[in-house]
Design a protein around this motif. Structure first.
Motif: not given
Length: 101
Positions: A45-66
């Motif tokens: 899925r494409v999410s909204g902002c993950q609040d890690r903009c200084d480290y872009a681009p980002n992704l998060t994996i569940w279960p986790g979060p990683y």
């Protein structure tokens, strides 16, 4: 048979990650999932902002979060092979709470 996926992957679609290569990461992710024959086990899925903009681009994996940051298509392929197929998070690509703004 259950429709439950083994993993959920959220690719950041925020205003910083998108111009820093979100579309290329999404393509690399989908291609690598297909190549590893695990595309049926992963919900992308494409999410909204993950609040890690200084480290872009980002992704998060569940279960986790990683949380994975500063990604390239090659890094995404490594995440698919090691984390999503092999079950081992890619430690050198993970970011913690220090990455949050």
């Amino acid at each position: 048979m259950s429709d439950e996926k083994q993993y959920r992957v959220y690719v950041c679609g925020g205003s910083t990650c998108t111009p820093k290569g979100r579309d290329a990461l999404l393509r690399a992710l989908e291609d690598a999932l297909w190549a590893c024959q695990i595309d049926g086990a992963v919900d992308v899925r494409v999410s909204g902002c993950q609040d890690r903009c200084d480290y872009a681009p980002n992704l998060t994996i569940w279960p986790g979060p990683y949380h994975y940051s500063r990604l390239t298509p090659a890094a995404v392929r490594q995440i698919v092979e090691r984390h999503l197929r092999g079950g081992q998070p890619v430690a050198e690509l993970l970011t913690g709470e220090e990455a949050r703004r």
